[in-house]
Design a protein around this motif. Structure first.
Motif, PDB file in Angstrom:
ATOM      1  N   ILE A 163      43.714  25.836   6.927  1.00  0.00           N
ATOM      2  CA  ILE A 163      42.293  26.089   6.679  1.00  0.00           C
ATOM      3  C   ILE A 163      41.688  27.015   7.732  1.00  0.00           C
ATOM      4  CG2 ILE A 163      40.031  25.048   6.354  1.00  0.00           C
ATOM      5  CD1 ILE A 163      42.068  24.300   4.198  1.00  0.00           C
ATOM      6  N   TYR A 164      41.896  26.707   9.000  1.00  0.00           N
ATOM      7  CA  TYR A 164      41.347  27.526  10.086  1.00  0.00           C
ATOM      8  C   TYR A 164      41.940  28.933  10.068  1.00  0.00           C
ATOM      9  CZ  TYR A 164      40.990  29.348  14.870  1.00  0.00           C
ATOM     10  OH  TYR A 164      40.797  30.149  15.961  1.00  0.00           O
ATOM     11  N   ALA A 165      43.267  29.016   9.940  1.00  0.00           N
ATOM     12  CA  ALA A 165      43.926  30.322   9.975  1.00  0.00           C
ATOM     13  C   ALA A 165      43.477  31.204   8.820  1.00  0.00           C
ATOM     14  CB  ALA A 165      45.450  30.140   9.941  1.00  0.00           C
ATOM     15  N   ARG A 166      43.353  30.613   7.627  1.00  0.00           N
ATOM     16  CA  ARG A 166      42.959  31.409   6.459  1.00  0.00           C
ATOM     17  C   ARG A 166      41.577  32.023   6.658  1.00  0.00           C
ATOM     18  NH1 ARG A 166      39.891  29.948   2.339  1.00  0.00           N
ATOM     19  NH2 ARG A 166      40.157  27.732   2.746  1.00  0.00           N
ATOM     20  N   VAL A 167      40.618  31.225   7.098  1.00  0.00           N
ATOM     21  CA  VAL A 167      39.258  31.725   7.281  1.00  0.00           C
ATOM     22  C   VAL A 167      39.211  32.752   8.411  1.00  0.00           C
ATOM     23  CG1 VAL A 167      36.907  31.084   7.932  1.00  0.00           C
ATOM     24  CG2 VAL A 167      38.192  29.655   6.336  1.00  0.00           C
ATOM     25  N   ALA A 184      35.755  21.463   5.880  1.00  0.00           N
ATOM     26  CA  ALA A 184      34.563  22.251   6.193  1.00  0.00           C
ATOM     27  C   ALA A 184      34.477  22.568   7.679  1.00  0.00           C
ATOM     28  CB  ALA A 184      33.313  21.514   5.724  1.00  0.00           C
ATOM     29  N   ALA A 185      34.808  21.594   8.522  1.00  0.00           N
ATOM     30  CA  ALA A 185      34.720  21.808   9.970  1.00  0.00           C
ATOM     31  C   ALA A 185      35.724  22.857  10.433  1.00  0.00           C
ATOM     32  CB  ALA A 185      34.948  20.487  10.700  1.00  0.00           C
ATOM     33  N   LEU A 186      36.938  22.802   9.897  1.00  0.00           N
ATOM     34  CA  LEU A 186      37.953  23.786  10.288  1.00  0.00           C
ATOM     35  C   LEU A 186      37.571  25.189   9.815  1.00  0.00           C
ATOM     36  CD1 LEU A 186      41.241  21.799   9.566  1.00  0.00           C
ATOM     37  CD2 LEU A 186      40.431  22.574  11.806  1.00  0.00           C
ATOM     38  N   ALA A 187      37.024  25.267   8.600  1.00  0.00           N
ATOM     39  CA  ALA A 187      36.609  26.569   8.071  1.00  0.00           C
ATOM     40  C   ALA A 187      35.469  27.150   8.905  1.00  0.00           C
ATOM     41  CB  ALA A 187      36.191  26.434   6.617  1.00  0.00           C
ATOM     42  N   GLU A 188      34.514  26.322   9.249  1.00  0.00           N
ATOM     43  CA  GLU A 188      33.371  26.789  10.047  1.00  0.00           C
ATOM     44  C   GLU A 188      33.843  27.241  11.434  1.00  0.00           C
ATOM     45  OE1 GLU A 188      29.867  28.050  11.388  1.00  0.00           O
ATOM     46  OE2 GLU A 188      30.366  27.536   9.309  1.00  0.00           O
ATOM     47  N   TYR A 189      34.782  26.501  12.011  1.00  0.00           N
ATOM     48  CA  TYR A 189      35.300  26.878  13.331  1.00  0.00           C
ATOM     49  C   TYR A 189      36.080  28.190  13.242  1.00  0.00           C
ATOM     50  CZ  TYR A 189      37.229  26.365  18.014  1.00  0.00           C
ATOM     51  OH  TYR A 189      37.559  26.564  19.342  1.00  0.00           O
ATOM     52  N   GLY A 190      36.753  28.417  12.115  1.00  0.00           N
ATOM     53  CA  GLY A 190      37.451  29.680  11.912  1.00  0.00           C
ATOM     54  C   GLY A 190      36.490  30.853  11.926  1.00  0.00           C
ATOM     55  N   ARG A 191      35.372  30.706  11.227  1.00  0.00           N
ATOM     56  CA  ARG A 191      34.356  31.777  11.216  1.00  0.00           C
ATOM     57  C   ARG A 191      33.762  31.974  12.609  1.00  0.00           C
ATOM     58  NH1 ARG A 191      33.672  29.756   5.869  1.00  0.00           N
ATOM     59  NH2 ARG A 191      32.499  27.958   6.623  1.00  0.00           N
ATOM     60  N   GLU A 192      33.514  30.859  13.298  1.00  0.00           N
ATOM     61  CA  GLU A 192      32.927  30.935  14.635  1.00  0.00           C
ATOM     62  C   GLU A 192      33.852  31.665  15.609  1.00  0.00           C
ATOM     63  OE1 GLU A 192      32.117  27.834  18.307  1.00  0.00           O
ATOM     64  OE2 GLU A 192      31.870  27.093  16.265  1.00  0.00           O
ATOM     65  N   MET A 193      35.142  31.313  15.594  1.00  0.00           N
ATOM     66  CA  MET A 193      36.077  31.920  16.540  1.00  0.00           C
ATOM     67  C   MET A 193      36.401  33.373  16.177  1.00  0.00           C
ATOM     68  SD  MET A 193      36.355  29.753  18.847  1.00  0.00           S
ATOM     69  CE  MET A 193      37.720  30.327  19.849  1.00  0.00           C
ATOM     70  N   ALA A 194      36.363  33.705  14.899  1.00  0.00           N
ATOM     71  CA  ALA A 194      36.583  35.095  14.495  1.00  0.00           C
ATOM     72  C   ALA A 194      35.523  35.999  15.099  1.00  0.00           C
ATOM     73  CB  ALA A 194      36.580  35.206  12.982  1.00  0.00           C
TER      74      ALA A 194
END
Length: 320
Positions: free
Chosen positions: A135-139, A85-95
């Motif tokens: 996870i991060y890259a996908r999001v 969840a943390a990696l996914a949320e960070y992916g959305r944040e950085m996008a």
């Protein structure tokens, strides 16, 4: 020949590739190509999602576990650590935050940053046949579908490397167009400049995008521009082949037909065919074409991005 884009477009990159000691064991995976040569042409923005979400250095490694299409990022020593969840949320944040980058280079095989072919494990610890995405890259990629992305390992392939850099400069040129103020004339001119680059990557999409621009007189300009840009980046994602490059070179050489004598025409044609057949690299017929157009300038050809889609000193077309 046209300037490919503003100086030093910004590219996000996995921090370990820039030599930062952020890996689970306190090490790095420095890329000499990125930190060395490419740093002269791009401003890199290093990102390490695992450190950013607080996993620390050194740290327990994580790996993908479960269904390959929707895995979890769990600790390899203590699977109670779940960073999904943390990696996914960070992916959305950085996008959203990295709205000015024109590309992203990810660390391959990483459970957080790998774009594809990342190993996925079963609940019992055995590896699965199917692979997944970090996870991060996908999001991040789902949030920014038009952004040029590539894995560092794939940059070793000269065709993929050149294709990625072409897309980065195209993305930067589009952002420059928007910054200057979108207009129907500007959009049409942009498409005209990218004619042969599009024909090299995706001839069918070039025609489709031309038809789309025909709607700009009746539909919302912003809506047409958004659809155009999405189609442009999707088309450029397809690497050009020797066959499509040769076709474009033949088209461009047609603008010289009134200036060259039969022997000069045959020499140019022979070089293009030698390139098509894998005997010489792309830079050989391109160099002759550029020389001939310096002797016989053509305003339309002079604006074509295809002839110089990235700085010549990168030597990307010497190897394809």
């Amino acid at each position: 020949m046209p300037d490919p884009a503003p100086a030093k477009p910004r590219i996000a990159i996995s921090a370990c590739l820039m030599g930062e000691e952020v890996r689970y064991n306190g090490g790095h995976k420095q890329s000499r190509y990125c930190r060395g040569l490419l740093s002269d042409y791009f401003e890199f923005v290093p990102v390490c999602p695992e450190v950013a979400i607080g996993l620390g250095i050194p740290r327990q490694p994580i790996r993908l576990v479960g269904e390959a299409s929707n895995p979890r990022a769990l600790g390899t020593v203590d699977n109670r650590l779940d960073a999904t969840a943390a990696l996914a949320e960070y992916g959305r944040e950085m996008a959203a935050k990295l709205d000015d980058v024109c590309g992203y280079i990810f660390m391959q095989k990483s459970p957080s940053c790998g774009v594809e072919r990342v190993k996925v494990y079963r609940e019992d610890g055995l590896p699965q046949f199917e692979t997944g995405s970090g996870i991060y890259a996908r999001v991040f990629c789902e949030s920014r579908p038009s952004l040029p992305v590539e894995e560092e390992g794939r940059l070793c392939d000269p065709v993929l490397r050149e294709n990625f850099i072409v897309r980065v400069y195209a993305y930067a040129a589009w952002q420059q167009l928007l910054a200057q103020g979108l207009s129907r004339h500007g959009l049409t001119d942009f498409h005209a400049r990218y004619k042969y680059q599009l024909m090299a990557s995706h001839p069918q999409q070039y025609k489709a995008l031309g038809k789309l621009l025909g709607m700009a007189t009746t539909a919302s300009l912003e809506e047409v521009a958004a659809q155009y840009f999405s189609g442009l980046m999707q088309a450029l994602k397809r690497p050009a082949t020797r066959g499509t490059h040769a076709n474009v070179l033949m088209h461009i050489s047609g603008y010289l037909r009134h200036y060259l004598n039969p022997s000069d025409k045959e020499e140019l044609r022979a070089l293009i065919l030698q390139y098509r057949d894998g005997i010489v690299p792309l830079v050989v017929p391109l160099t002759l074409l550029k020389h001939l157009f310096r002797l016989h300038p053509d305003r339309y050809i002079a604006q074509q991005v295809y002839l110089q889609p990235h700085p010549e000193t990168l030597s990307l077309r010497n190897a394809i």
